[in-house]
Motif scaffolding. Sequence first.
Motif, mmCIF file in Angstrom:
data_model
loop_
_atom_site.group_PDB
_atom_site.id
_atom_site.type_symbol
_atom_site.label_atom_id
_atom_site.label_comp_id
_atom_site.label_asym_id
_atom_site.label_seq_id
_atom_site.Cartn_x
_atom_site.Cartn_y
_atom_site.Cartn_z
ATOM 1 N N THR A 196 0.827 -1.214 0.000
ATOM 2 C CA THR A 196 0.000 0.000 0.000
ATOM 3 C C THR A 196 0.855 1.255 0.000
ATOM 4 O O THR A 196 0.590 2.213 -0.739
ATOM 5 C CB THR A 196 -0.928 0.014 1.231
ATOM 6 O OG1 THR A 196 -1.713 -1.181 1.246
ATOM 7 C CG2 THR A 196 -1.854 1.219 1.194
ATOM 8 N N PHE A 200 0.929 4.132 -2.927
ATOM 9 C CA PHE A 200 0.700 5.553 -2.651
ATOM 10 C C PHE A 200 1.907 6.388 -3.076
ATOM 11 O O PHE A 200 1.749 7.463 -3.672
ATOM 12 C CB PHE A 200 0.419 5.763 -1.167
ATOM 13 C CG PHE A 200 -1.018 5.567 -0.786
ATOM 14 C CD1 PHE A 200 -2.033 6.245 -1.441
ATOM 15 C CD2 PHE A 200 -1.359 4.706 0.248
ATOM 16 C CE1 PHE A 200 -3.360 6.076 -1.097
ATOM 17 C CE2 PHE A 200 -2.684 4.522 0.612
ATOM 18 C CZ PHE A 200 -3.691 5.200 -0.061
ATOM 19 N N LEU A 221 -0.635 7.541 5.279
ATOM 20 C CA LEU A 221 -1.888 7.011 4.765
ATOM 21 C C LEU A 221 -1.942 5.491 4.846
ATOM 22 O O LEU A 221 -2.950 4.917 5.259
ATOM 23 C CB LEU A 221 -2.089 7.470 3.317
ATOM 24 C CG LEU A 221 -2.492 8.935 3.120
ATOM 25 C CD1 LEU A 221 -2.526 9.290 1.638
ATOM 26 C CD2 LEU A 221 -3.855 9.209 3.764
ATOM 27 N N SER A 222 -0.865 4.844 4.443
ATOM 28 C CA SER A 222 -0.854 3.380 4.461
ATOM 29 C C SER A 222 -0.965 2.853 5.889
ATOM 30 O O SER A 222 -1.673 1.876 6.143
ATOM 31 C CB SER A 222 0.421 2.839 3.794
ATOM 32 O OG SER A 222 1.588 3.326 4.439
ATOM 33 N N SER A 223 -0.286 3.504 6.840
ATOM 34 C CA SER A 223 -0.346 3.058 8.236
ATOM 35 C C SER A 223 -1.755 3.193 8.789
ATOM 36 O O SER A 223 -2.276 2.275 9.450
ATOM 37 C CB SER A 223 0.623 3.879 9.091
ATOM 38 O OG SER A 223 1.957 3.716 8.652
ATOM 39 N N VAL A 224 -2.396 4.334 8.525
ATOM 40 C CA VAL A 224 -3.750 4.571 9.033
ATOM 41 C C VAL A 224 -4.741 3.607 8.395
ATOM 42 O O VAL A 224 -5.585 3.001 9.086
ATOM 43 C CB VAL A 224 -4.172 6.029 8.762
ATOM 44 C CG1 VAL A 224 -5.648 6.221 9.085
ATOM 45 C CG2 VAL A 224 -3.329 6.988 9.590
ATOM 46 N N ILE A 225 -4.668 3.437 7.092
ATOM 47 C CA ILE A 225 -5.626 2.581 6.381
ATOM 48 C C ILE A 225 -5.494 1.122 6.807
ATOM 49 O O ILE A 225 -6.496 0.453 7.109
ATOM 50 C CB ILE A 225 -5.434 2.711 4.853
ATOM 51 C CG1 ILE A 225 -5.878 4.105 4.388
ATOM 52 C CG2 ILE A 225 -6.222 1.628 4.116
ATOM 53 C CD1 ILE A 225 -5.583 4.381 2.934
ATOM 54 N N ILE A 226 -4.265 0.610 6.841
ATOM 55 C CA ILE A 226 -4.068 -0.795 7.202
ATOM 56 C C ILE A 226 -4.482 -1.050 8.646
ATOM 57 O O ILE A 226 -5.133 -2.053 8.952
ATOM 58 C CB ILE A 226 -2.593 -1.210 6.988
ATOM 59 C CG1 ILE A 226 -2.230 -1.129 5.504
ATOM 60 C CG2 ILE A 226 -2.356 -2.620 7.517
ATOM 61 C CD1 ILE A 226 -3.080 -1.994 4.596
ATOM 62 N N GLN A 227 -4.130 -0.136 9.545
ATOM 63 C CA GLN A 227 -4.513 -0.323 10.946
ATOM 64 C C GLN A 227 -6.026 -0.254 11.110
ATOM 65 O O GLN A 227 -6.607 -1.008 11.905
ATOM 66 C CB GLN A 227 -3.851 0.757 11.822
ATOM 67 C CG GLN A 227 -4.060 0.547 13.316
ATOM 68 C CD GLN A 227 -3.568 -0.803 13.798
ATOM 69 O OE1 GLN A 227 -2.456 -1.205 13.479
ATOM 70 N NE2 GLN A 227 -4.400 -1.511 14.556
ATOM 71 N N LEU A 228 -6.679 0.619 10.357
ATOM 72 C CA LEU A 228 -8.134 0.714 10.405
ATOM 73 C C LEU A 228 -8.778 -0.582 9.925
ATOM 74 O O LEU A 228 -9.726 -1.086 10.538
ATOM 75 C CB LEU A 228 -8.606 1.889 9.558
ATOM 76 C CG LEU A 228 -10.117 2.128 9.485
ATOM 77 C CD1 LEU A 228 -10.677 2.402 10.880
ATOM 78 C CD2 LEU A 228 -10.440 3.282 8.545
ATOM 79 N N LEU A 229 -8.264 -1.141 8.839
ATOM 80 C CA LEU A 229 -8.800 -2.391 8.314
ATOM 81 C C LEU A 229 -8.601 -3.541 9.288
ATOM 82 O O LEU A 229 -9.493 -4.382 9.473
ATOM 83 C CB LEU A 229 -8.125 -2.719 6.973
ATOM 84 C CG LEU A 229 -8.470 -1.796 5.798
ATOM 85 C CD1 LEU A 229 -7.632 -2.168 4.575
ATOM 86 C CD2 LEU A 229 -9.957 -1.866 5.470
#
Length: 241
Positions: A196, A200, A221-229
């Motif tokens: 990811t 990006f 962005l990748s850290s936030v998105i992956i952790q959210l998922l």
Amino acid sequence: MGEALLQGGPSSFRQGMKAGAGIAIGYAPIALTYGLLAKTTGLSMEETILMSLIVFAGASQYIALNLLAIGTGAIEIILTTFIVNIRHFLLAASINEKSSSEDGIVKRAIYAFGLTDETFSVAAMMHGKVTAGFMFGLNMTAYVSWVLFSGLGHVFGANLPDMLQESMSVALYAMFIGLLTPSMKGSKKTVFLAVTAAAFNSVFTLSGLSAGWSIVLATLLSSVIIQLLVTLRNKGEEADA
């Protein structure tokens, strides 16, 4: 591993130094490589040692070298380093819970600076409380090794032929691959995070954003998105249980 001494003094400091000896040995080749790459990247001896003295974070220093090599500005480098090292807030908070009640906030703040993944692991495995003396001995041993071998690596790099020094820039990317591959083997989350972030970064770079800001935004962005998922998936599994 034995129990950390609750009293301060030389005995606690020596125990910390003894516990940090293995870390110091392990840091030697990594710091040598950092010093070598710093020289081939264009850093002076003073700059190389100063970075180790102030930053004292292997992964961040390697990333900083890469960003310097592509001409990234200071703000982007600082932000990227902050993001990479943000986990140290958690490390410091955890060690604070194991600290002796006799240690004041000043002592805790000083040895919190010297925390690394390795020194944290050693301190966290100690039974009972850890004292300021123990932490100073542990961190100092690792710190001296890192700074000393960083300088020695720069000296070694300065004696390499110019052609070999220029070609060493490739080694920086090879090292990142070497650091990433083992963690990807045991964690799907790391694989998705790496892919990811790379996607990006490619999009931002092709859009005309500078290399430094592309890395910063891609990392965030990748850290936030992956952790959210991952969080959403865990909640879904708990709901199904």
